[in-house]
Design a protein around this motif. Structure first.
Motif, PDB file in Angstrom:
ATOM      1  N   GLU A 379      39.700  22.969 100.971  1.00 34.19           N
ATOM      2  CA  GLU A 379      40.700  21.949 101.395  1.00 34.19           C
ATOM      3  C   GLU A 379      40.237  20.488 100.313  1.00 34.19           C
ATOM      4  O   GLU A 379      40.612  19.846  99.674  1.00 34.19           O
ATOM      5  N   ALA A 380      38.398  20.428 100.517  1.00 40.15           N
ATOM      6  CA  ALA A 380      38.008  19.419  99.828  1.00 40.15           C
ATOM      7  C   ALA A 380      38.098  19.221  98.172  1.00 40.15           C
ATOM      8  O   ALA A 380      38.426  18.383  97.671  1.00 40.15           O
ATOM      9  N   VAL A 381      38.091  20.593  97.717  1.00 48.26           N
ATOM     10  CA  VAL A 381      38.009  20.638  96.360  1.00 48.26           C
ATOM     11  C   VAL A 381      39.655  21.077  95.823  1.00 48.26           C
ATOM     12  O   VAL A 381      39.749  20.587  94.546  1.00 48.26           O
ATOM     13  N   SER A 382      40.162  21.653  96.500  1.00 51.59           N
ATOM     14  CA  SER A 382      41.729  22.070  95.950  1.00 51.59           C
ATOM     15  C   SER A 382      42.770  21.053  96.362  1.00 51.59           C
ATOM     16  O   SER A 382      43.662  21.167  95.621  1.00 51.59           O
ATOM     17  N   ALA A 383      42.819  20.354  97.671  1.00 52.24           N
ATOM     18  CA  ALA A 383      43.637  19.657  97.659  1.00 52.24           C
ATOM     19  C   ALA A 383      44.035  18.557  96.939  1.00 52.24           C
ATOM     20  O   ALA A 383      43.043  18.045  96.324  1.00 52.24           O
ATOM     21  N   GLY A 384      45.064  18.225  96.592  1.00 53.64           N
ATOM     22  CA  GLY A 384      45.397  17.251  95.680  1.00 53.64           C
ATOM     23  C   GLY A 384      46.827  17.163  95.024  1.00 53.64           C
ATOM     24  O   GLY A 384      47.309  18.415  94.876  1.00 53.64           O
ATOM     25  N   ALA A 443      34.701  18.787  88.525  1.00 51.83           N
ATOM     26  CA  ALA A 443      34.326  17.584  88.922  1.00 51.83           C
ATOM     27  C   ALA A 443      34.408  17.406  90.227  1.00 51.83           C
ATOM     28  O   ALA A 443      33.344  16.758  90.895  1.00 51.83           O
ATOM     29  N   ARG A 444      35.602  17.775  91.000  1.00 48.08           N
ATOM     30  CA  ARG A 444      35.547  17.595  92.333  1.00 48.08           C
ATOM     31  C   ARG A 444      34.632  18.634  93.233  1.00 48.08           C
ATOM     32  O   ARG A 444      34.061  18.442  94.174  1.00 48.08           O
ATOM     33  N   HIS A 445      34.649  19.994  92.531  1.00 49.76           N
ATOM     34  CA  HIS A 445      33.653  20.715  93.048  1.00 49.76           C
ATOM     35  C   HIS A 445      32.151  20.246  92.953  1.00 49.76           C
ATOM     36  O   HIS A 445      31.405  20.505  93.966  1.00 49.76           O
ATOM     37  N   ALA A 446      31.835  19.883  91.755  1.00 47.34           N
ATOM     38  CA  ALA A 446      30.450  19.286  91.764  1.00 47.34           C
ATOM     39  C   ALA A 446      30.163  18.019  92.836  1.00 47.34           C
ATOM     40  O   ALA A 446      29.213  18.053  93.445  1.00 47.34           O
ATOM     41  N   ASP A 447      30.908  17.320  92.815  1.00 42.77           N
ATOM     42  CA  ASP A 447      30.729  16.130  93.945  1.00 42.77           C
ATOM     43  C   ASP A 447      30.742  16.713  95.279  1.00 42.77           C
ATOM     44  O   ASP A 447      29.844  16.243  96.220  1.00 42.77           O
ATOM     45  N   TRP A 448      31.575  17.607  95.643  1.00 42.73           N
ATOM     46  CA  TRP A 448      31.545  18.195  96.915  1.00 42.73           C
ATOM     47  C   TRP A 448      30.206  18.890  97.274  1.00 42.73           C
ATOM     48  O   TRP A 448      29.576  18.661  98.177  1.00 42.73           O
ATOM     49  N   CYS A 449      29.556  19.590  95.954  1.00 41.84           N
ATOM     50  CA  CYS A 449      28.197  20.328  96.338  1.00 41.84           C
ATOM     51  C   CYS A 449      27.126  19.128  96.400  1.00 41.84           C
ATOM     52  O   CYS A 449      26.354  19.448  97.016  1.00 41.84           O
ATOM     53  N   LEU A 450      27.342  18.149  95.758  1.00 44.96           N
ATOM     54  CA  LEU A 450      26.465  16.884  95.774  1.00 44.96           C
ATOM     55  C   LEU A 450      26.418  16.471  97.166  1.00 44.96           C
ATOM     56  O   LEU A 450      25.220  16.007  98.015  1.00 44.96           O
ATOM     57  N   THR A 451      27.520  16.317  97.789  1.00 43.80           N
ATOM     58  CA  THR A 451      27.703  15.640  98.973  1.00 43.80           C
ATOM     59  C   THR A 451      27.148  16.604 100.068  1.00 43.80           C
ATOM     60  O   THR A 451      26.419  16.150 101.116  1.00 43.80           O
ATOM     61  N   LEU A 452      27.248  17.786  99.935  1.00 41.56           N
ATOM     62  CA  LEU A 452      26.703  18.674 100.931  1.00 41.56           C
ATOM     63  C   LEU A 452      25.266  18.935 100.881  1.00 41.56           C
ATOM     64  O   LEU A 452      24.404  18.832 101.904  1.00 41.56           O
ATOM     65  N   ALA A 453      24.670  19.039  99.562  1.00 37.43           N
ATOM     66  CA  ALA A 453      23.244  18.878  99.536  1.00 37.43           C
ATOM     67  C   ALA A 453      22.432  17.703 100.006  1.00 37.43           C
ATOM     68  O   ALA A 453      21.520  17.987 100.763  1.00 37.43           O
ATOM     69  N   GLN A 454      22.936  16.541  99.843  1.00 40.59           N
ATOM     70  CA  GLN A 454      22.632  15.321 100.467  1.00 40.59           C
ATOM     71  C   GLN A 454      22.874  15.191 101.714  1.00 40.59           C
ATOM     72  O   GLN A 454      21.820  14.624 102.567  1.00 40.59           O
ATOM     73  N   ARG A 455      23.829  15.791 102.279  1.00 44.53           N
ATOM     74  CA  ARG A 455      24.104  15.886 103.959  1.00 44.53           C
ATOM     75  C   ARG A 455      22.962  16.649 104.565  1.00 44.53           C
ATOM     76  O   ARG A 455      22.578  16.277 105.565  1.00 44.53           O
ATOM     77  N   VAL A 456      22.699  17.836 103.952  1.00 44.98           N
ATOM     78  CA  VAL A 456      21.776  18.932 104.555  1.00 44.98           C
ATOM     79  C   VAL A 456      20.391  18.312 104.153  1.00 44.98           C
ATOM     80  O   VAL A 456      19.552  18.835 105.115  1.00 44.98           O
ATOM     81  N   GLU A 457      20.043  17.457 103.321  1.00 45.53           N
ATOM     82  CA  GLU A 457      18.636  17.342 102.920  1.00 45.53           C
ATOM     83  C   GLU A 457      17.704  16.864 103.841  1.00 45.53           C
ATOM     84  O   GLU A 457      16.683  17.483 104.241  1.00 45.53           O
ATOM     85  N   PRO A 458      18.353  15.998 104.618  1.00 44.72           N
ATOM     86  CA  PRO A 458      17.287  15.531 105.763  1.00 44.72           C
ATOM     87  C   PRO A 458      17.032  16.398 107.025  1.00 44.72           C
ATOM     88  O   PRO A 458      16.152  16.315 107.845  1.00 44.72           O
TER      89      PRO A 458
END
Length: 822
Positions: A379-384, A443-458
């Motif tokens: 949904e995050a990457v494909s919706a639009g 680009a949406r896929h890469a942004d989703w991955c960055l958001t996920l990685a930064q959310r998981v890091e802590p």
């Protein structure tokens, strides 16, 4: 006098050829047949052409609609006399496979039992993506089940039909009936089949689903009729039993290279069989086995893809073929296949054209997921645009129904996961590129991955870090794709931010060389990134380099990180870089420098109030004191670090301190305590998937076993430790090489070189889970029997002591690795 069935078909073929303006030679060439075959059909000498031959002729003659249906169904009555009602001969028309079915033995046994069993499941539908082998499996199932049906088996090819209303008339002709003006085809068929024990094979139903209710009605009035259907999606009627046809199993990636294991994989067996059809001399050898295994993996075990690729081995060889697999979609397969199955692209075009516009758009966009996805990610990457979240959900379900999207074998950490077979994904990527929105979706896929990685890091320094590491593991393919995408950008530092967010994942899960490569590429690509971000990346590079024994690179990385920590000043970054330099000093024998730097790191961490940083600094300082032989001082530092780690809920740092405390106990000859500390740490590391630090625990336990007079068990544990380091590309060197060499030499002397080598090899062959189980079992047994003199009888060598050797020249026991914790 009317023409016989044979004469009528012969005459029709000649008439259609003349109408198309083709010679026999031209028709044969276009259909992929020999001129002699066409000649025999036109002269009535060939009475039972295969359905795929008729389909090829129909394609070459450009037939469609009712005329095509009549043409491809005509041979079912070639040798029957005209008249209404029952056919004059058996209706059985079952095309046989001209090659053995490979890799489906269990499926055939199970499905034949279901076809011929009780009343349940009278409609069995084989589902799966194009090219997976549904039609071929259906033919073999029908052949195996033939004896269970008194009235035989009828094979009805439906691929050439375009109108669902023609399905029932096509079946009527296939069973040998003549349509009657006064009787609807459905009634005629129902009446004829009402008391028949017959298996009807309906091949390729996916584009004719509107006819499914007629199929269900037929079953309801014909109690002894059974239907075997093939379709890329379920027919969707009551009583249907869908049986997904999976691709053939491929050799496990990363498994030890064994020729027998690779050659027995069904996908490899099919590939080799088709290669040897063209080149009987080609063989699977130690030199090409891994290439062929990788080909089968890259093609996801999809039979059509394997057969198409195998046909090119004689021309390209396995090495060149592997490098050019992306072009396999458009290569042609066997000429006697239907046109839509001669290339993978044609097969997938067939499936793609059955999708709605929204489903096609979603299919294209989902192709950017390189390692599968869950619903939230889709949904995050494909919706639009035209795809709202609700449309994504409904369209995803239909893609799954059409077998273009598959569910994972087991749910991932975040729930059910989905994905595509790799050849299917490559096709969808081509469609995405053609759509003009590839850059936007990537680009949406890469942004989703960055958001996920930064959310998981802590979360990776908390009590639930194992689960979050599993989340990143599940998304590893996507994270790699996102790194490649973000590092192509020149206008931001997203690639470096993503690499830094993943550094702990790379440390713990053993992706050492890969992590170093990504970090270095990100530093190069994002040269204008802010100093704190670059410093964090350089410290991460240093940590990974230490694990690989590259101390020159580690020194350089930590030094640069320390310089960046002063502009602007950052006490926390300074502490991390200083602690890293302390480890490098320890590994290079500069013990005084290591002591000074480690104490500086502790002081800086106390100043910042960073519990994770403080625990790491205490761990480094404790390790330095162990190596200097100051085990009491080490224990004080490590006990404090253990308390801080536990209070912070950091599972990895807790394990690291328990491990170092095990070495302190070992020096004090407190073998039970040492074994328990090592065992506790090993359990935690195994839960995290951390293999280098786990190997350190195994080394400690091996020394405990040797001290207890168990040299064979010690050798086995040393072998396991060495293998766990080797598999992730980590250094296998201990910090105390002279002691390590002396202890292993002692074990060799006590049990003999051959027995030592055998035990080492056995340990090296064990999986991490098996190693953990054996180690914990050993600790439990030895702990219960520590005070029993005969407890270790069979493995105790004459004269073996219950403590480690302490010759005057020996260094004190120390860990194998200079870990800086987590």
């Amino acid at each position: 006098m009317s023409l016989s069935g044979v004469e009528a078909f012969s005459a029709r073929l000649r008439r259609l050829r003349h109408t198309a303006g083709l010679t026999q030679e031209e028709l044969a060439h276009s259909a992929g047949l020999s001129t002699n075959a066409v000649s025999q059909l036109e002269r009535g000498l060939r009475r039972h052409p295969y359905p795929h031959t008729l389909g090829a002729l129909a394609d070459a003659l450009d037939l469609d609609g009712a005329e095509r249906a009549a043409f491809v169904a005509r041979p079912a009555s070639l040798d029957r006399s005209p008249g209404s009602g029952a056919p004059s001969t058996s209706p059985e028309v079952l095309p046989g496979g001209d090659t053995p079915l490979i890799g489906r033995d269990d499926e055939v046994t199970s499905l034949v039992s279901r076809l011929t069993g009780g009343s349940a499941g009278r409609l069995l539908t084989l589902t799966g993506p194009g090219g997976v082998g549904k039609s071929r499996l259906a033919r073999d199932l029908a052949a195996c089940a033939r004896g269970a049906f008194a009235d035989g088996v009828v094979f009805v090819p439906l691929a050439s039909l375009t109108d669902p209303s023609l399905v029932v008339p096509t079946i009527v002709r296939a069973v040998g009936l003549r349509e009657e003006a006064q009787t609807p085809p459905g009634e005629l068929l129902s009446e004829y089949l009402r008391d028949k024990s017959l298996l009807l094979v309906l091949d390729n139903c996916e584009h004719l689903l509107a006819a499914a209710p007629r199929i269900a009605e037929l079953l309801s009035v014909c109690p002894t009729l059974r239907i075997l259907a093939t379709s890329r999606s379920r027919l969707g009627v009551r009583g249907e039993r869908a049986c997904p046809v999976e691709p053939l199993a491929v050799p496990e990636a990363g498994a030890p290279h064994h020729l027998a294991r690779i050659s027995n994989a069904p996908a490899v067996r099919l590939f080799m069989a088709r290669v040897q059809d063209a080149d009987p001399e080609f063989a699977l050898t130690p030199d090409n086995a891994e290439e062929i295994a990788e080909i089968s993996r890259r093609l996801s075990g999809l039979p059509l893809a394997l057969e198409v690729a195998a046909a090119r081995v004689s021309f390209l060889g396995s090495t060149q073929l592997l490098t050019r697999l992306d072009g396999v979609l458009g290569l042609c397969g066997a000429r006697d296949l239907p046109e839509r199955q001669r290339t993978l692209r044609a097969t997938l075009d067939w499936s793609h054209d059955l999708l709605s516009r929204a489903e096609q758009v979603l299919f294209h966009r989902l192709a950017v997921f390189a390692g599968g996805f869950d619903l939230e990610a889709a949904e995050a990457v494909s919706a639009g645009g035209e795809l709202t979240s609700d449309v994504v959900l409904a369209s995803l379900e239909n893609l799954w129904e059409q077998a273009l999207v598959r569910t994972a074998a087991a749910p991932g950490p975040a729930g059910m996961r989905y994905g595509m077979l790799e050849p299917v994904r490559q096709y969808a990527l081509e469609r995405l590129a053609d759509s003009g929105e590839e850059d936007q979706v990537r680009a949406r896929h890469a942004d989703w991955c960055l958001t996920l990685a930064q959310r998981v890091e802590p979360e990776l320094s908390g009590s639930d870090q194992s689960r979050w590491l599993d989340v990143l593991d599940a998304e590893h393919g996507n994270l790699r794709a996102a790194l490649a995408e973000t590092l192509r950008r020149t206008d931001d530092d997203a690639g470096l931010r993503l690499a830094v967010a993943l550094r702990r994942f790379w440390y713990v899960r053993g992706h050492l060389q890969e992590g170093r490569r990504w970090l270095q590429e990100a530093l190069t690509a994002c040269s204008s990134a802010a100093p704190p971000l670059r410093g964090a990346a350089l410290s991460a590079l240093g940590h990974l380099a230490v694990k690989q024994g590259d101390f020159t690179a580690a020194q350089s990385s930590y030094t640069q990180a320390l310089e960046l920590a002063t502009a602007p000043p950052s006490t926390r970054a300074t502490a991390a870089a200083t602690g890293g330099l302390a480890v490098v000093a320890l590994w290079t024998g500069a013990h005084e420098r290591a002591t000074r730097l480690s104490r500086q790191s502790i002081a800086l961490c106390r100043e910042t109030g960073d519990p994770s940083g403080l625990a790491t600094a205490l761990n480094v300082a404790g390790l330095v004191e162990i190596q200097r032989g100051r085990h009491r001082d080490a224990a004080v530092l490590l006990e404090e670090g253990l308390a801080v780690s536990r209070a912070a809920g950091d599972e990895g740092l807790t394990a690291a301190h328990l491990n170092k405390l095990g070495w302190c106990h070992l020096e004090g000859e407190h073998l039970d305590q040492a074994a328990r500390s090592f065992g506790d740490a090993l359990t935690r590391f195994a839960r995290l998937g951390e293999q280098w630090l786990a190997a350190d625990c195994l080394d400690g336990l091996a020394r405990v076993m040797l001290a207890r007079g168990r040299p064979t068990r010690a050798a086995r544990l040393w072998g396991a430790a060495d293998a766990q380091c080797t598999v992730i590309g980590a250094t296998t060197l201990p910090l105390d090489p002279s002691v390590y060499e002396r202890l292993t030499s002692r074990a060799r002397a006590e049990i003999g070189e051959d027995a030592f080598a055998a035990a080492w090899a056995q340990g090296a062959a064990l999986s991490p889970d098996r190693v953990l189980g054996e180690a914990l079992e050993e600790i439990a047994i030895e702990g219960a029997a520590e005070n029993t003199p005969a407890a270790h009888g069979a493995d105790r060598s004459p004269g073996a002591r219950s403590r480690l050797p302490r010759d005057p020249g020996d260094a004190l026991p120390a860990p194998r690795g200079g870990q800086i914790g987590q």
